[in-house]
Design an enzyme around this catalytic site. Structure first.
Site: not given
Length: 403
Positions: A175-177, A180
């Site tokens: 989810a973070d990537m 980002g």
């Protein structure tokens, strides 16, 4: 072995006139600025004097490998934003920046007096990227925003894994990537708007919405069928044959027969041309409906041969079968080496460190790995002196714990 290369500090910088202040911690904010730093932006990590970015604590056998990969090409300045002087310095830095990235709990920087109102008062053209779990407003804005919770809530985990087992979270900060990469694109759009005469703006970047968006037509399919998607492992509910299959040597291959012509070519390649006319497998819809009968046929064939034998056989037959590559295979794979997809860079701590090369390949304005990830506070003096502070003033700030 991976391709050995060196840092290229003098490489051209497509984003060389863009200064980014990165106040974020862990992955999503660092992913936004990681992409921009590779393409030449001056990314200044603003870190806590005591310990810095929490990503430094993600260690493998005592080594901060995540930090080395995601924070290459960046600078590090320590600054205590809990102290008034630290916040004053941040506002001074923001006056000369194009972008600021933060991922504090919504409302935190407002309480500190360095929210969008104060930042835009100092720099009307500043692009402020605000990373959170659930968004800057709405009924869940106050909730903790960890990626695992978002991946669970987004619908991704519910469709990942096998139907007879619990849902599966991704084994990395997915989810973070995703957020980002979405955030880096949005940031460049906002910079472009400023270049065309517009004002700076706030980018509200929750982790939830990007990973939910990559699920595509799941909501539309539910509206049409009234059914939640099944967890089917590597099988697809849309195409067949498709899946991952174990080979005779204990490795695996992946098959994608989503096109009718490819499915027929596959049946011929495995010596079963009669399956083309079998009413259970005649069309893609038929194959999906009868995949419980088709998949064992595929698995039995794949299990007769080693991975290398299958790859050679299907390449000769022009069938879309590929290896499920473990990282040990990728570290010395002819394709990976030919494209220099992994590069091996010098490292003061462990000698050399392999990491993904820059992406994508820009034909006219290539990105580069210019510098290693910085030690905590390595650029504090450099950046604050450029701001006009003297060596004595910086030493005094250090004595006060501000830097």
């Amino acid at each position: 072995m991976t391709i050995e290369t060196e840092y290229a500090p003098d490489a051209p910088r497509s984003l060389g006139d863009v200064r980014v202040l990165d106040l974020s911690r862990l992955v999503a904010g660092n992913a936004v600025t990681h992409v921009m730093a590779d393409h030449g932006a001056e990314v200044i990590k603003i870190e806590r004097p005591e310990g810095g970015d929490d990503l430094r604590n993600w260690k493998t056998r005592g080594v901060s490998l995540h930090w080395k990969v995601y924070c290459r090409n960046k600078k590090s300045v320590t600054l205590d934003l809990r102290q008034p002087r630290g916040r004053e310095i941040l506002l001074d830095l923001a006056a000369g920046a194009q972008v600021l990235v933060e991922n504090f709990k919504p409302g935190t920087i407002e309480r500190w007096g360095i929210g969008p109102a104060e930042l835009h008062a100092r720099n009307p053209g500043l692009v402020i990227v605000r990373v959170s779990g659930w968004g800057q407003d709405g009924i869940w804005a106050h909730k903790p925003g960890f990626g695992s919770l978002v991946e669970a809530m987004s619908g991704f985990a519910a469709m990942n894994g096998f139907g007879d087992r619990p849902p599966v979270l991704p084994p990395l900060a997915l989810a973070d990537m995703i957020a980002g990469l979405w955030g880096a694109f949005a940031t460049m759009v906002a910079i472009r708007a400023v270049e065309q005469g517009g004002q700076g703006q706030v980018i509200d970047l929750p982790l939830f919405e990007p990973i939910h968006a990559v699920l595509g037509p799941m909501a539309a399919q539910y509206r049409m069928t009234g059914e939640n998607p099944e967890r089917t492992g590597s099988r697809s509910t849309q195409t067949a044959p498709r899946g991952v299959y174990e080979t005779a040597d204990g490795r695996f291959v992946a098959l994608s027969g989503s096109m009718q012509a490819m499915a027929e070519r596959f049946f011929r390649a495995i010596g079963r041309p009669e399956l083309i006319e079998d009413p259970r497998f005649a069309t893609n819809s038929d194959r999906v409906a009868h995949n419980d009968a088709l998949d064992p046929i595929v698995a039995e064939y794949m299990g007769r041969y080693t991975q290398a034998e299958l790859l050679a056989l299907f390449e000769a037959a022009d069938v879309t079968v590929g290896p499920v590559a473990d990282i040990d295979q990728l570290m010395d794979h002819p394709y990976v080496n030919d494209r220099a997809i992994l590069v091996d860079l010098p490292d003061d701590e462990i000698g050399r460190v392999p990491m993904p090369n820059v992406v994508p390949r820009m034909g006219g304005t290539p990105a580069a790995i210019r510098t290693p990830a910085p030690a905590l506070g390595a650029h504090t003096g450099e950046v604050l002196e450029a701001l006009g502070l003297t060596v004595a003033e910086i030493a005094a700030l250090k004595g006060e714990g501000v830097v």
